[in-house]
Scaffold this active site. Structure first.
Site, short mmCIF file in Angstrom:
data_model
loop_
_atom_site.label_atom_id
_atom_site.label_comp_id
_atom_site.label_asym_id
_atom_site.label_seq_id
_atom_site.Cartn_x
_atom_site.Cartn_y
_atom_site.Cartn_z
N TYR A 56 0.68 -1.05 0.47
CA TYR A 56 -0.23 0.04 0.28
C TYR A 56 0.78 1.18 0.12
O TYR A 56 1.88 1.01 0.85
CB TYR A 56 -0.97 -0.49 1.11
N ASP A 85 9.49 2.84 -0.33
CA ASP A 85 8.33 3.73 0.35
C ASP A 85 8.67 2.88 2.01
O ASP A 85 8.46 1.64 2.69
CB ASP A 85 7.18 3.33 0.04
N LYS A 139 4.10 9.15 9.04
CA LYS A 139 4.19 8.41 10.15
C LYS A 139 4.95 8.56 11.42
O LYS A 139 5.32 9.76 12.20
CB LYS A 139 4.23 6.58 9.98
C1 LIG Z 1 0.65 4.69 5.58
C2 LIG Z 1 1.77 3.97 4.24
C3 LIG Z 1 1.50 4.82 3.27
C4 LIG Z 1 0.38 6.30 3.26
O1 LIG Z 1 0.37 7.59 4.49
P1 LIG Z 1 -0.70 8.21 4.62
O2 LIG Z 1 0.34 9.37 6.02
O3 LIG Z 1 -2.04 7.34 5.06
O4 LIG Z 1 -1.21 9.30 3.11
C5 LIG Z 1 1.99 4.86 2.48
N1 LIG Z 1 2.84 3.73 2.32
C6 LIG Z 1 3.31 3.20 3.47
C7 LIG Z 1 3.90 2.30 3.00
C8 LIG Z 1 2.44 2.86 4.26
O5 LIG Z 1 2.69 1.90 5.35
#
Ligand SMILES: *Cc1c(COP(=O)(O)O)cnc(C)c1O
Length: 429
Positions: free
Chosen positions: A145, A240, A268
């Site tokens: 994701y 990511d 995060k």
């Molecule tokens: C949570 C997450 C996102 C998205 O971040 P948001 O702040 O919710 O938009 C993108 N990539 C990864 C790997 C994530 O865990």
């Protein structure tokens, strides 16, 4: 008696004015059934709901709260910051300070741009890699994701997987034509994609440890393989680390697996509980972003002083090595405890862990990609989820989300959690 009457009442009201009663889908508890909790407050490792129930929290707001809820240092820094004004639309010193901390932890980031969410970091990155390479196709992995940007929702993890969807309505075909979706850990799939589309592939984007289909580790040389094949085809490697950044140590998963990306996405933890995302990488790539280059990307609240301050306070605590010693210790203790219970109760359960992220799959097969993750018994998870709530443990309401430990979790919290699992296993079996 365990009651959730007030939460139920609030949810009723919420559904009238918020879509599905929530502002992010997994919060609606659809995959575990029943109504979601309404939280009144949090402190350290604990959260408290509006009915007065107390839980040891393993959601941690889905990742940011590595120092626990309302950490005194973060709270104090935010109080001081808010008195000076919330936002100016001009650069502040704290933006430099947070950038320096990020660059210290991520040696392959020369320069960074702060945005407001992980989603924004990824979608800005996609624009940048396409501009830099003059190519359009992106390889992503099923079950990973990367936020809710159109191009990467195909076969997404997190809520998409939880709700059993394959992507999203409202995304025109021409926006996903350039997305190639391959299985996680599938080298042959990646090779085939490069054989077929090599000249058109701008980048490979991956969660270095998949955390949005439950926690799934990359096979030994999978990430270095991606580095080599992208280099060979003049494509970029985007790692990511929105979830994995600062989860194992004061660094990213890229350090653990010894891989050098072109661009890293963060979010995060670096916001310490406030809305922040970031993308950064090699100077020659980042200098293509406006105002230096032709890739436009902007934000009214980007680099927001409060968000920067929460991030700085959090990362400064993480720089003290004893924080990670403690995190590794408690996570290993929880993993061992769960594995012993799995043997004792003869429940087929795979416990996966990376840094202070952990998740379980109720299956006897080895879990290494989206399809094997899907063999988990989600009904069993749902029953366990509700039993654990009764026994004071709050897990994410989906089998496909990582659990997050924080430095505020004590050994006693972990032992209470293992006891709650033991009690729950007894009552379910
Ligand atoms: C949570 C997450 C996102 C998205 O971040 P948001 O702040 O919710 O938009 C993108 N990539 C990864 C790997 C994530 O865990």
């Amino acid at each position: 008696m365990f009651k959730l009457n007030q939460s139920a009442k609030h949810f009723q009201q919420a559904q009238q004015v918020l879509v599905g009663g929530v502002n992010s889908p997994v919060r609606a508890f659809k995959s575990v059934g029943g109504k979601p909790l309404f939280i009144s407050h949090g402190k350290g490792s604990k959260i408290f709901d509006v009915d007065g129930n107390e839980y040891i929290d393993y959601v941690g707001s889905y990742g940011p709260l590595i120092a626990g809820h309302a950490h005194p240092k973060v709270v104090k820094a935010l109080q001081q910051s808010v008195e000076k004004g919330c936002t100016f639309g001009a650069t502040t010193q704290n933006e430099i300070a947070l950038a320096q901390l990020v660059i210290e932890a991520f040696p392959y980031i020369d320069k960074v741009r702060f945005v407001n969410s992980g989603t924004e970091a990824i979608l800005s990155t996609l624009r940048l890699v396409r501009a830099f390479t003059n190519k359009n196709k992106i390889i992503k992995f099923r079950g990973c994701y990367h936020g809710h940007c159109d191009a990467l929702l195909v076969d997404g993890g997190s809520g998409i997987m939880t709700l059993g969807m394959s992507g999203s309505a409202g995304v025109p075909e021409n926006l996903v034509n350039n997305t190639i979706s391959v299985s996680f850990n599938d080298k042959e799939g990646v090779e085939n994609a490069f054989t077929k589309y090599g000249k058109e592939i701008a980048a490979v984007a991956i969660e270095p440890v998949a955390g949005n289909m439950g926690v799934i580790l990359p096979e030994a040389d999978f990430l270095t393989f991606l580095r080599e094949i992208t280099k060979k085809h003049n494509a970029l490697l985007v790692i990511d680390e929105v979830m994995t950044g600062f989860r194992h140590g004061f660094y990213g998963a890229q350090q653990v697996f010894n891989v050098q990306p072109d661009i890293t996405c963060l979010g995060k933890v670096i916001g310490g509980g406030l809305p922040v995302g970031a993308y950064g990488g090699k100077k020659e790539i980042m200098d293509m972003v406006a105002p230096l280059g032709g890739v436009y990307q902007a934000g009214t609240l980007s680099g927001n002083p409060l968000a920067m301050q929460a991030g700085i306070s959090t990362l400064q605590m993480l720089k003290q090595t004893e924080t990670y010693t403690h995190l590794h210790h408690i996570t290993a203790r929880l993993k061992n405890g769960l594995e012993q219970l799995s043997t004792h109760f003869n429940v087929p359960m795979q416990v996966h862990q990376f840094g202070s992220m952990i998740s379980v799959f109720f299956t006897s097969s080895k879990v290494y990609n989206y399809d094997t993750a899907k063999t988990t018994d989600t009904d069993y998870f749902a029953r366990l989820f509700w039993k654990l709530l009764e026994h004071g443990v709050y897990l994410p309401p989906s089998n496909f989300e990582s659990w997050f430990l924080s430095s505020a979790h004590s050994i006693e919290d972990i032992d209470k959690t293992i006891a709650a699992f033991e009690q729950s296993f007894k009552e379910i079996v």
